[in-house]
Structures are given as structure tokens and as C-alpha cells.
Design a protein around this motif. Structure first.
Motif, short mmCIF file in Angstrom:
data_model
loop_
_atom_site.label_atom_id
_atom_site.label_comp_id
_atom_site.label_asym_id
_atom_site.label_seq_id
_atom_site.Cartn_x
_atom_site.Cartn_y
_atom_site.Cartn_z
N CYS A 74 -4.59 -0.94 1.30
CA CYS A 74 -4.48 -1.98 2.48
C CYS A 74 -5.68 -2.18 2.80
O CYS A 74 -5.88 -3.40 3.57
CB CYS A 74 -3.32 -1.67 3.33
SG CYS A 74 -3.68 -0.37 4.57
N CYS B 26 0.91 3.37 1.96
CA CYS B 26 1.12 3.49 3.36
C CYS B 26 2.32 2.76 4.01
O CYS B 26 3.19 2.91 4.99
CB CYS B 26 0.16 3.41 4.60
SG CYS B 26 -0.31 1.62 4.78
N CYS C 197 0.91 -1.15 0.01
CA CYS C 197 -0.02 0.08 -0.17
C CYS C 197 0.78 1.37 -0.07
O CYS C 197 2.31 1.08 0.29
CB CYS C 197 -0.79 -0.01 1.20
SG CYS C 197 -1.88 1.34 1.34
N CYS D 196 -6.64 4.35 4.75
CA CYS D 196 -6.09 4.29 3.64
C CYS D 196 -7.38 4.33 2.40
O CYS D 196 -7.18 4.24 1.46
CB CYS D 196 -5.31 3.19 3.32
SG CYS D 196 -3.69 3.41 4.45
ZN LIG Z 1 -2.44 1.45 3.58
#
Ligand SMILES: [Zn+2]
Ligand SMILES: [Zn+2]
Length: 848
Positions: A54, A40, A38, A59
Motif C-alpha cells: 500500500c 495489511c 495490501c 509496508c
Molecule cells: Zn499496507
């Protein structure tokens, strides 16, 4: 050595570099999952080719299951555990009953905060066998770090059930693919989720020096659970593989039910019957259309994560598409009602498991949520009684937790007393508020007012408003207050501060004082000496511990003055250093003798303590638990958890019942059991003296009355206690009352002394002992009258200076006299003399 935080950060990178080594990737691949990363940074697994985030709410844009749950089976709250436990039983797990939420077996926490707490520290460390293996458990937990979020976000709780899936095995039996596959089966078959609706996250966990990989699972932005694999420990030499691998899967029971319904808030699915009743009483309505839009973004109001709560409300209102004030006016009263329901449920579990609201430790947090609920009820003028709400919860939860029904009367009593305290505080607070609003009311001020006077900030804001002052209450007020009181207060001080330098190779002292309290002579080998201090290979000498003071006697002909524990050793301090000619050396076998009278008296006081504790519980209720105890030669005291003072009437009842137990001659038995067996057989209430260490524990029982984990010296039969006399009861802190009593010879002394003291007072007052209370009453009122006359400069009547009452008193005359004079029995004579001489003095003045 690395901290847990550093370890976790490092290990997450390491695990994601070698996913096949640390995660059940074989199962994931077989099921068609692909590994992705992801934005992140998190690595995640999905079957969806086009999924690029994710699944974390941050997110993926909040909860996306409201009004459109992908779960094929709708389950209510009760059904979730029924289905889960049935499925896991099929998979070879044993479902066990929840542990009490009051963590009496631990000395580092007041409440259970996760299902793994049940098995810490001894099962996880491998010292004690688990009650079943593998197992699943519906564990009720309490956490007070999100109080202000409760009701608002639709998903936060102070009390919740964590469904635990646990396994404790040596490395060769560890099968991560199996345990992962089992929880995946729950998602697929239990909740009826297709793989396309499940996302797994690779993550790492570290705590208490242990660490390992973990896998979180999400669906539509909601984290359903997290499966942790405790595989390693951090040592100064670096990571080491644990000898016992532990599976720690925790899943929110509430979330599962909420998720399969996919409507409204989690509170509506967790306690549907309670909410229905509360809405009927209050007329508060749920705007379903608004909720459908509000809930997916409600998590943006999480006060832990927002910079400005006002800005967050604005953002949420914009997303929902309504005016911010209108949104607040609909959401805030409803969230208050959810809080009342949620807090009641936490209180129901905590109080019926034996906790009490108070102003210290864990009890403090219970009082916070109780007062928070009461102040909402006040603020909106709702006709809601908390004990009734608790009853509705217990009724709804009966199929899962039938034990909650059995303590309802007790819970009601405690809540009633707490409400009285709350009202008294409110009354008092008006004047205080009027004074403080003259100056600036800061958050610190609000916290200190709550802390020292129990005045909630809402009351201050309202009262200040009436006086024309605006007071700003921080949104995370209660969380800030709770944080001040997280630390647990109780400390067990049986060891001395000064530590002797004992070689680590020296074997521990074998304990022989357990066997028989009348075994008073023995021979032992001296295995270590330093000055006056001696360690023997075995000991019939009882060292100060568990609130019982040490024995006296002699070792090798030299008297000893102290005995205490240091780790596995009992250290005996002699009166003098063993000399060259008269004494002994290390390696010699010596004769050990223990003084009988002292030993007997201490055993009497200790057995009596167990009896008084059990009788207090019988008479005052199930919330009675030992909070401390001390046994000396002269007397013993027992501190018990109780929400108000114990009345004289109740004390008399406890004493009567205790003496009935004494005279019925019940055998006092002790046995050493494996910890797991002791807990399984007698429950967690055996830890009356606090948490005890060790794989095996000694259990002392008075059959049919009391069972405790205890290391003290005890009598063989309750009859040997002699007479128990309760001297007094006194509140020593909020929620704790100290009962002082005597047994055996100490009672004879006490009674003898009291009789002597009563005769003395009778002599002073020139009356019969039974007439003392009448005379004391007369003396006191005449003294007051004379005083009044003197003040006005009037002459008092002659009769005022002589006592004539012949009123007879039945019962304990000295105690009654002490009560009238508001003093201790031993001070009655002194006080009477003082009044008499003052009266005499006034007479002379009048005469003169
Ligand atoms: Zn994420
Ligand atoms: Zn004991």
C-alpha cells in the motif's frame, strides 16, 4: 452511542465495501488507477500492475525518496506555498492568510493543531459563514506529542505548517470528484509526479461525533497529505447525513519541500538559511553519505512505535552498515542542532502570536521546548542565542509570514527573561541533584523534579555522572511531561451549578441592557416564575457575566438581589416571593427598574478595564492579553499575560496613558456583527474575554485603541470613566499578572480613604503627611538598632527613642511608606503603631 473510534473502524469497512459511493473512483479509474488490497488490509489505488503493497512506510520499507525523488520540480520551502496557492487560485479557491496559532476563539484548546481548527466550531457547524469558500490556507500548527522525536527521525516537528484545502457546502453542492481531482492536479502538476509514483489509500475518519471517508496519498513511503470528507454525524438513532458537508484536506508544507529535494533531513529544506548559520557557528557537520543511508530508516527510531530504543538503534546501525556508537556520535549532536532550530521556530510563532512560556497549560509546553533547546546549547557548549535564531527564521519566512518580523523585539525580551529563569533554576538544581542521587532516581522522580523545580533530566544525568552515579533518562521524557499538562485550564463560570427546570418551549430573554447603559426603566412581561425566581420576556437587568457583577433594582415593585444566566434565559431572584395581593403573576406586564449608581459604577469599571488592557499592551508589548477580569462596585481587576512583574514605573505609565484616553473623550461604540465579519474586520484578538458562543457577536470598540467581543454594559464616552487609579499589580501565577484599579466614584473613595489613612499615620508620627515616608524609614532603622542593642544587652542611646526626620517626600506618601514597611497601604498605621510600641517597650527596659 458509538465512540469515534468504533465509528471509524466500522465505517472503514462499510466504505471499502462500496468504494464507488464513498470515494472519487470515477476520477481514479479515468486516470488509470487500479484498486488493490495490501497484506495489511488496506485497500489502495495504484497504476502499477506489479505493486502489491500500500505504500505505507511500514509496508514498503521506509522512505524511498532520499537521493532519488521522483518529483520533477524542485521547490524550496517558500516556493511550495506560492505554487500551491497559485494553482488553487486557478482552480477557483481563495487563498487566505493563516490564523494565529494561539486559538483564542476556542475554549477547548490552547493552540491550533490542524488547519480545520480555524473553522471550528462555528463554520463547521454551519452557524457562521467561512471567510471564503472554497479556500486554501497555510496554517501554522503546534503539537507537543512528539517532542523527543524532533531532530532524530528527520521528519518530526512541534511546529509545522499544514496546508489546508477546505470547502463547506450543502449536500446538493458537494462534488467529491472535483475536490479530489484538484489535489491530484497538485501532485501531477505542482510536484510533477507521474501517476506511477502516487498511491492512494482508502481510509475513514471520525472526530467530535462526525465522520466520513478519507483518502491518504503517498509517494515512495512518504505520506504527503490526507483528504477527509466530513459527511455524516453519529446520533443515538444511527448515522445521519450532515446538513453541511465539509472538505478537510491537510497536507504537510514541510514534507512537500523535503520531498521535492529528496536530500538530507526535512529540517535542511524547511529552514536552510538557519541551518547553514547554525552549522557554521557550531562546526557540526553533516555526513551526507551517512545521511543518505540513515534517513530512509530513521523513522524506525520513532519512540512512539518502538519497544526498545536501544534495539532500534542497533537495527538502524546494522541496516546502515556502521557501528552503533559511531552512528549515534554523528547523529545525536546533529539532531540536537536540528531541535534547537525547530524549537526556535515554534517559539517564534507562538510568542509573536501572543503566547507565553509558563508552568501551566499550553505555556508549559512552550517552556519545555525552550528549556530543551537551552539544555542542548549548554550540553554542547554552543555559542547560540535563541533570539537570534528566531530572527533568522523570521527573515527567511518573511515572504510567507511578514507579520513575524514585527514582534521580534518582544520575542527577544521574553526569551531573555526565560533564559534567566532557566539559569537560576540550574544554579539551584546542583544542590538538589547532589541530594537526590543518594537514592534511586526513577523516571517519576525525574518528571517530578522537572515539574516542580524545572530541572531538566540531562542536567541531572550529567551532575549525577560527576558524582559517580548513572541516571537513565527515558527517551520519551518530554512527551511524558507534556502529556501531564495537555488539559486546558481556563473555565468560564458565569452560569450557576444549580439548574432550574425551565420548559424548553419558553422563548429566551431578549437582551435590552446592551442598548444604553442609562436606560434604567422599562416594562417587560413575566413569562415564568418559581418561588422568588422570575424570567422576563426582555431584560434591561444585567446578569452576572463576563466578570461583571449583576445590577440591582426592582421588578414589579419588588427589589431583586441577584440576576444570572441559564442558557438563553436571564433569571432574576427577588427579595421575596410575590404575594397574593402585593405582587404579580405569570403573563403580567411589570415595571422594571435598575439602580443608577451601581449601574454607572459597573459600567465605569468595565470600560476602564478595556482601556487599561489596551494601554498595558501599548506599554508592555503585544503579548499582553486578558486572562481574566472582575468588576465590582469597589474596584476592578484585570489579569494580563506577562512574563515578569510589572514595575511601579510601568504601572505609572499605564495609568497616565489610560487617563489620557479618558480625558480625550473617545466615543465607546458597540455593534452586533456576524461572527465572520467581526473576525475578518478586527482579527482574533477580539476574544480578550475568551471564546464567546453564537452566530452574531457584540463588539465594543474604543476607536483607535481597543476592539473586543464583549457583552458588558459600557459607557458612551471614555470621559465618563472619571479618574482611573491603578492600586497595585501582583503576579498571581506564572505568566499572569493581576492589575487592580478603580474608576469613577470608586477612585474618589479610594483617594479619599488614602488621604484619610495618610493623615492618621502623620498624626501618629507627629509630622506632616509629606514627611511620613522619612519618619517611617527612621522609625524602622531605629527599631532595628534598639533591637540589636537589646540583644547584646547594651544600653541604647537616648536619641534612638525619638523621631526627628523632616525629610520631604514627593508623590504618593502612603504607598511609599507601605513599600518601606513591606505591607499594604491600609496596614501602614497598624504597623507603625506596632513598631512604636515595641520601641517604647525597649526604652522602658533600658531605663529600668
Ligand atoms: Zn499496507
Ligand atoms: Zn468587556
Amino acid at each position: 452511542m458509538k465512540t469515534d473510534k468504533e465509528t471509524k473502524k466500522e465505517f472503514k469497512i462499510e466504505a471499502s465495501r462500496n468504494p464507488d459511493k464513498y470515494y472519487a473512483t470515477a476520477v481514479l479509474k479515468r486516470e488509470g488507477f487500479m484498486r488493490k488490497q495490501c497484506a495489511c488490509g488496506t485497500f489502495f489505488w495504484t497504476v502499477n500492475k506489479d505493486q502489491d503493497h500500500c505504500g505505507d512506510p511500514a509496508c514498503s520499507g521506509g522512505f524511498r525518496f532520499i537521493g532519488k525523488t521522483p518529483a520533477k520540480k524542485e521547490m524550496d520551502y517558500i516556493t511550495v506555498w506560492k505554487e500551491f496557492s497559485a494553482l488553487f487560485k486557478r482552480l477557483g479557491y481563495t487563498p487566505i492568510a493563516r490564523y494565529p496559532v494561539v486559538a483564542r476563539w476556542r475554549d477547548d484548546t490552547d493552540f491550533v493543531q490542524a488547519s480545520i481548527y480555524d473553522f471550528q466550531p462555528f463554520v463547521v457547524s454551519g452557524e457562521v459563514k467561512p471567510p471564503a469558500n472554497p479556500l486554501v490556507v497555510p496554517q501554522f500548527c503546534l503539537r507537543f506529542n512528539d517532542i523527543d522525536n524532533v531532530g532524530i527521525t528527520g521528519a518530526h516537528y512541534t511546529g509545522f505548517v499544514m496546508i489546508g484545502q477546505h470547502m463547506f457546502v450543502p449536500p446538493e453542492e458537494w462534488d467529491q470528484n472535483r475536490v479530489f481531482s484538484d489535489i491530484h492536479t497538485w501532485l501531477k502538476e505542482g510536484l510533477g509526479l507521474p501517476n506511477s509514483e502516487i498511491t492512494f489509500h482508502e481510509d475513514a475518519w471520525a472526530g467530535g461525533g462526525n465522520f466520513g471517508p478519507c483518502m491518504e496519498y503517498f509517494s515512495r513511503g512518504l505520506e504527503l497529505g490526507n483528504q477527509v470528507y466530513m459527511l455524516f454525524e453519529q446520533t443515538p438513532q444511527g448515522p445521519k447525513s450532515l446538513k453541511l458537508k465539509v472538505l478537510d484536506m491537510g497536507m504537510g508544507h514541510e514534507r512537500n519541500a523535503w520531498f521535492t529535494k529528496g536530500t538530507s533531513t526535512s529540517y535542511e529544506s524547511t529552514f536552510p538559511t538557519v541551518m547553514e548559520k547554525l552549522r557554521k557557528i557550531t562546526g557540526v557537520k553533516v555526513d551526507n553519505l551517512l545521511m543518505q543511508k540513515f534517513l530512509p530508516v530513521s523513522s524506525f527510531l520513532n519512540i512512539d512505535e518502538v519497544e526498545s530504543i536501544e534495539a532500534a538503534w542497533k537495527r538502524v546501525a546494522d541496516t546502515v552498515g556502521v557501528d552503533v556508537e559511531e552512528l549515534k556520535s554523528k547523529i545525536i549532536p546533529l539532531s540536537a542542532l536540528y531541535s534547537v532550530a525547530e524549537h526556535s521556530r515554534s517559539l517564534l510563532f507562538a510568542l509573536s502570536d501572543g503566547a507565553l512560556p509558563s508552568n501551566v497549560g499550553g505555556g508549559y509546553n512552550l517552556r519545555i521546548i525552550l528549556r530543551r533547546a537551552l539544555s542542548f546549547i549548554d550540553q554542547y557548549g554552543w555559542d547560540i542565542r535563541l533570539p537570534e535564531v528566531c530572527r533568522w527564521h523570521a527573515e527567511y519566512l518573511e515572504p510567507l509570514f511578514p507579520e513575524l518580523m514585527t514582534n521580534l523585539d518582544q520575542v527577544e525580551k521574553i526569551l531573555d527573561v526565560e533564559k534567566e529563569k532557566y539559569l537560576a533554576t540550574k544554579e539551584k538544581s546542583k544542590a538538589i541533584v547532589a541530594r537526590i542521587v543518594q537514592g534511586e532516581v526513577t523516571t517519576e522522580k525525574l518528571i517530578s523534579l522537572y515539574d516542580s523545580h524545572g530541572i531538566d533530566p540531562e542536567t541531572i544525568r550529567r551532575e549525577a555522572g560527576l558524582l559517580g552515579t548513572t541516571v537513565k533518562v527515558p527517551e520519551d521524557f518530554y512527551t511524558q511531561v507534556a502529556a501531564l499538562h495537555e488539559k486546558r485550564s481556563q473555565v468560564h463560570a458565569t452560569e450557576r451549578e444549580e439548574k432550574l427546570d425551565i420548559p424548553s418551549s419558553l422563548p429566551g430573554t431578549e437582551i435590552r441592557y446592551y442598548d444604553d447603559y442609562l436606560k434604567l426603566t422599562d416594562t417587560s412581561e413575566v413569562i415564568w416564575m418559581q418561588g422568588k425566581k422570575v424570567i422576563l420576556d426582555s431584560s434591561i437587568i444585567y446578569p452576572t457575566s463576563g466578570g461583571q457583577i449583576h445590577d440591582t433594582g426592582s421588578v414589579g415593585g419588588i427589589a431583586f438581589t441577584d440576576a444570572y444566566k441559564q442558557g438563553a434565559h436571564i433569571i432574576i431572584e427577588l427579595e421575596r416571593e410575590p404575594g397574593f395581593k402585593t405582587g404579580f403573576k405569570t403573563g403580567e406586564t411589570v415595571k422594571v427598574m435598575v439602580d443608577e449608581e451601581r449601574r454607572r459604577q459597573l459600567a465605569q469599571h468595565h470600560t476602564a478595564t478595556h482601556i487599561v488592557n489596551a494601554c498595558a499592551r501599548e506599554i508592555l508589548g503585544n503579548h499582553i492579553n486578558q486572562a481574566g477580569a472582575k468588576k465590582t462596585l469597589e474596584k476592578a481587576h484585570l489579569d494580563v499575560t506577562h512574563y515578569q512583574n510589572i514595575s511601579d514605573e510601568e504601572l505609572r505609565e499605564i495609568e497616565e496613558r489610560a487617563n489620557a484616553i479618558v480625558s480625550s473623550g473617545i466615543k465607546v461604540e458597540s455593534e452586533v456583527l456576524a461572527r465572520g465579519d467581526a473576525e475578518g474586520r478586527y482579527g482574533m484578538s477580539i476574544y480578550q474575554g475568551g471564546a464567546v458562543p453564537g452566530k452574531n457577536i457584540r463588539v465594543v470598540s474604543v476607536k483607535g485603541l481597543d476592539v473586543e467581543a464583549c457583552g458588558g454594559t459600557h459607557l458612551h464616552n471614555t470621559r465618563e470613566v472619571g479618574q482611573i487609579k491603578i492600586l497595585k499589580a501582583k503576579k498571581i501565577q506564572d505568566g499572569i499578572v493581576r492589575i487592580t484599579f478603580t474608576a469613577g466614584n470608586a477612585t474618589l473613595h479610594e483617594t479619599g480613604e488614602e488621604e484619610g489613612a495618610l493623615r492618621d499615620v502623620a498624626d501618629i508620627l507627629d509630622c506632616e503627611p509629606s514627611q511620613v515616608p522619612g519618619r517611617v524609614k527612621e522609625l524602622f532603622s531605629k527599631w532595628k538598632e534598639a533591637k540589636k542593642a537589646q540583644k547584646k544587652g547594651k544600653e541604647a542611646e537616648e536619641s534612638i527613642f525619638s523621631l526627628s526626620s523632616e525629610e520631604e517626600f514627593e508623590g504618593e506618601a502612603l504607598s511609599e511608606a507601605a513599600r518601606i514597611l513591606q505591607t499594604q497601604p491600609e496596614h501602614v498605621a497598624k504597623t507603625v503603631k506596632r513598631f512604636l510600641s515595641e520601641l517604647e517597650g525597649m526604652k522602658r527596659k533600658t531605663d529600668g
